[in-house]
Design a protein around this motif. Structure first.
Motif, PDB file in Angstrom:
ATOM      1  N   LEU A  13      10.617   6.782   0.053  1.00  8.92           N
ATOM      2  CA  LEU A  13       9.408   7.494   0.468  1.00  8.92           C
ATOM      3  C   LEU A  13       9.724   8.911   0.936  1.00  8.92           C
ATOM      4  N   ILE A  14      10.819   9.079   1.664  1.00  8.54           N
ATOM      5  CA  ILE A  14      11.196  10.423   2.130  1.00  8.54           C
ATOM      6  C   ILE A  14      11.539  11.322   0.950  1.00  8.54           C
ATOM      7  N   ILE A  15      12.310  10.823  -0.003  1.00  4.12           N
ATOM      8  CA  ILE A  15      12.682  11.631  -1.172  1.00  4.12           C
ATOM      9  C   ILE A  15      11.443  11.990  -1.982  1.00  4.12           C
ATOM     10  N   CYS A  16      10.561  11.019  -2.218  1.00  5.21           N
ATOM     11  CA  CYS A  16       9.342  11.295  -2.982  1.00  5.21           C
ATOM     12  C   CYS A  16       8.460  12.314  -2.267  1.00  5.21           C
ATOM     13  N   SER A  37       0.800  -1.226   0.000  1.00  4.15           N
ATOM     14  CA  SER A  37       0.000   0.000   0.000  1.00  4.15           C
ATOM     15  C   SER A  37       0.832   1.276   0.000  1.00  4.15           C
ATOM     16  N   VAL A  38       2.135   1.181   0.298  1.00 10.68           N
ATOM     17  CA  VAL A  38       2.942   2.405   0.287  1.00 10.68           C
ATOM     18  C   VAL A  38       3.024   2.999  -1.118  1.00 10.68           C
ATOM     19  N   GLN A  39       2.781   2.169  -2.146  1.00 12.44           N
ATOM     20  CA  GLN A  39       2.758   2.715  -3.506  1.00 12.44           C
ATOM     21  C   GLN A  39       1.644   3.725  -3.664  1.00 12.44           C
ATOM     22  N   ALA A  40       0.480   3.411  -3.093  1.00 18.33           N
ATOM     23  CA  ALA A  40      -0.637   4.367  -3.139  1.00 18.33           C
ATOM     24  C   ALA A  40      -0.399   5.521  -2.170  1.00 18.33           C
ATOM     25  N   ALA A  41       0.218   5.204  -1.016  1.00 17.74           N
ATOM     26  CA  ALA A  41       0.428   6.223   0.012  1.00 17.74           C
ATOM     27  C   ALA A  41       1.377   7.326  -0.425  1.00 17.74           C
ATOM     28  N   CYS A  42       2.269   7.024  -1.384  1.00 12.93           N
ATOM     29  CA  CYS A  42       3.223   8.052  -1.824  1.00 12.93           C
ATOM     30  C   CYS A  42       2.651   8.905  -2.959  1.00 12.93           C
ATOM     31  N   GLY A  43       1.409   8.631  -3.382  1.00 14.37           N
ATOM     32  CA  GLY A  43       0.769   9.463  -4.408  1.00 14.37           C
ATOM     33  C   GLY A  43       1.244   9.215  -5.815  1.00 14.37           C
ATOM     34  N   ALA A  44       1.783   8.025  -6.074  1.00  9.98           N
ATOM     35  CA  ALA A  44       2.356   7.750  -7.391  1.00  9.98           C
ATOM     36  C   ALA A  44       1.336   7.874  -8.514  1.00  9.98           C
ATOM     37  N   MET A  45       0.094   7.432  -8.252  1.00  5.39           N
ATOM     38  CA  MET A  45      -0.920   7.469  -9.306  1.00  5.39           C
ATOM     39  C   MET A  45      -1.249   8.891  -9.734  1.00  5.39           C
ATOM     40  N   PHE A  46      -1.002   9.854  -8.874  1.00 11.55           N
ATOM     41  CA  PHE A  46      -1.185  11.261  -9.236  1.00 11.55           C
ATOM     42  C   PHE A  46      -0.299  11.625 -10.424  1.00 11.55           C
ATOM     43  N   ILE A  47       0.938  11.144 -10.412  1.00  8.92           N
ATOM     44  CA  ILE A  47       1.869  11.419 -11.505  1.00  8.92           C
ATOM     45  C   ILE A  47       1.664  10.444 -12.659  1.00  8.92           C
ATOM     46  N   ILE A  68      -0.731  17.332   0.130  1.00  6.83           N
ATOM     47  CA  ILE A  68      -1.378  16.168   0.747  1.00  6.83           C
ATOM     48  C   ILE A  68      -0.426  14.983   0.820  1.00  6.83           C
ATOM     49  N   TRP A  69       0.394  14.810  -0.233  1.00  7.46           N
ATOM     50  CA  TRP A  69       1.204  13.594  -0.339  1.00  7.46           C
ATOM     51  C   TRP A  69       2.509  13.666   0.434  1.00  7.46           C
ATOM     52  N   PHE A  70       2.959  14.842   0.807  1.00  7.12           N
ATOM     53  CA  PHE A  70       4.173  14.928   1.621  1.00  7.12           C
ATOM     54  C   PHE A  70       3.986  14.256   2.985  1.00  7.12           C
ATOM     55  N   PRO A  71       2.971  14.627   3.781  1.00  2.84           N
ATOM     56  CA  PRO A  71       2.805  13.926   5.068  1.00  2.84           C
ATOM     57  C   PRO A  71       2.472  12.451   4.897  1.00  2.84           C
ATOM     58  N   SER A  72       1.766  12.108   3.818  1.00  2.70           N
ATOM     59  CA  SER A  72       1.452  10.703   3.567  1.00  2.70           C
ATOM     60  C   SER A  72       2.741   9.893   3.358  1.00  2.70           C
ATOM     61  N   CYS A  73       3.680  10.449   2.592  1.00  5.42           N
ATOM     62  CA  CYS A  73       4.963   9.769   2.371  1.00  5.42           C
ATOM     63  C   CYS A  73       5.756   9.617   3.664  1.00  5.42           C
ATOM     64  N   ILE A  74       5.748  10.648   4.486  1.00  5.46           N
ATOM     65  CA  ILE A  74       6.510  10.610   5.736  1.00  5.46           C
ATOM     66  C   ILE A  74       5.929   9.569   6.697  1.00  5.46           C
ATOM     67  N   LEU A  75       4.600   9.500   6.779  1.00  3.22           N
ATOM     68  CA  LEU A  75       3.965   8.503   7.633  1.00  3.22           C
ATOM     69  C   LEU A  75       4.257   7.083   7.131  1.00  3.22           C
TER      70      LEU A  75
END
Length: 414
Positions: free
Chosen positions: A232-235, A170-180, A331-338
């Motif tokens: 995840l941190i870099i993204c 699920s981290v793939q979705a959590a990092c907002g990849a589908m947005f890009i 939105i996706w910055f805190p999601s990636c950090i979590l």
């Protein structure tokens, strides 16, 4: 889809393609997880990602050229080309053996031996590897009878493995990849950055390059926790930089360049550090008895998260809606950090471990931080059982941990 001119027909066809893709993404990776040697499990999954990325690149390039055709051929050509590779893959499936671990689990030991002999160029280790599989699977059968969907949650050990597998995928979705990935062209168009479609092709090509580089580093250096946490941190910071720059100076040439640069870095890191390692972890952490259930659930949750992102993104970025545009990255910055915090705290490191060794460490209820340095005994048990060492009785009817204790006690008194 090729034979209809009605929107409903296109939706039905798309539904079947989605179902087929779900089966392919799940069971093909399961097969690789169960058949590849521990040392090359990451490499096998990286090769899988290479070919899916190459396919996406080819599809993007074809769409780029056919989009200029003002007739049904603009979508008939891409759909027709889709038939080519699956036809060869379907034929090839008749010539490869079934998963040896699945065969052992169903009591077909001789078929499992033949499958391992076909899969392993070095025949010397086949019997010991087969014995290791038998010991682990027999231990699972003795601890829990049968395999049902609810078993993923009843036992605390299996529940932990289920949550970790679902979280890893699920981290793939959590990092907002589908947005890009899904709205890259539209996103670049809104940001007024050059040729939007060409930029999307460049992003896809960058992703392919990242996966190819992975082939050379995933086997010797592929630490799951390190790559996922760092990626995840870099993204997350890439998304934050895009949002802040666009918020301060929207629509300028300099902002457009920042958007493209951060998107390139994002896709490179996502394809190189997040995507392959999340699928890899999601497949190797479940128990053998429940692997298909657990990995299927993890894939379903991951795809659902991707769908949620794809479905909701237009409401955030469209000018007629919230009109956030690139500010959606807030939105996706805190999601990636979590997500990075979850990986760092809870995901165990299992690089170069056999699936049976992973079973042993989970059965011992080790905390995540102790997995990397733990010395497993199941391989020694399997080798001694295969070699028939005098003074030690290790039978396949004994649970793994009992056999491990016997090995340790025997070593103390020698």
């Amino acid at each position: 889809m090729m034979g209809t001119t009605h929107l409903a027909g296109l939706y039905v066809g798309r539904l079947f393609i989605g179902l087929a893709n779900g089966f392919f993404m799940t069971f093909s990776q399961l097969y690789l997880q169960e058949c590849a040697p521990a040392r090359y499990r990451g490499l096998a999954l990286a090769m899988f990602q290479v070919w899916t990325s190459v396919g996406a690149l080819i599809g993007t390039v074809i769409d780029n050229f056919t989009s200029k055709i003002m007739s049904r051929a603009s979508y008939m050509i891409p759909l027709g080309i889709i038939f080519v590779v699956p036809a060869f893959l379907a034929l090839g499936l008749f010539f490869i053996p079934e998963s040896p671990r699945w065969l052992v689990g169903t009591g077909k030991v001789e078929q499992a031996r033949k499958a391992l002999q076909w899969l392993r160029p070095d025949q010397d280790g086949v019997e010991a590897e087969l014995a290791e599989m038998q010991i682990a699977i027999e231990a699972e059968k003795q601890s829990v009878r049968g395999a049902a969907v609810l078993d993923m949650w009843r036992n605390p050990v299996d529940r932990r493995r289920t949550l970790l597998a679902v979280g890893a995928v699920s981290v793939q979705a959590a990092c907002g990849a589908m947005f890009i990935l899904a709205y890259g062209t539209y996103f670049f168009e809104m940001a007024h950055v050059g040729d939007a479609f060409m930029n999307s092709c460049i992003l896809t090509a960058v992703g392919v390059v990242a996966i190819i580089i992975d082939l050379f580093i995933i086997a010797p250096f592929g630490r799951r926790r390190v790559f996922l946490t760092t990626g995840l941190i870099i993204c997350g910071f890439c998304q934050l930089i895009v949002a802040v720059v666009y918020d301060v100076q929207p629509g300028t040439m300099a902002t457009g360049r920042v958007v493209v640069a951060m998107s390139v870095i994002y896709i490179f890191v996502y394809n190189g550090a997040i995507c392959p390692f999340s699928w890899l972890s999601g497949g190797e952490l479940p128990s053998q008895r429940l692997r298909s259930y657990t990995f299927g659930l993890a894939a379903a949750v991951g795809f659902f998260g991707a769908w949620v992102t794809t479905f909701t993104a237009p409401y955030f970025i469209n000018p007629s809606a919230l009109n956030w545009g690139p500010k959606y990255g807030y939105i996706w910055f805190p999601s990636c950090i979590l997500a990075a915090a979850f990986i760092y705290l809870y995901l165990p490191e299992v690089k170069d471990r056999t699936l049976e060794e992973i079973d042993e460490m989970f059965a011992a209820r080790l905390p995540a931080r102790k997995f990397r340095g733990h010395k497993c005994m199941i391989s020694e048990v399997a080798h001694k059982n295969h070699d028939g060492e005098h003074g030690l009785e290790v039978t396949l009817e004994k649970p793994v941990m009992d056999a491990t204790i016997e090995i340790i006690e025997h070593a103390r008194h020698r």
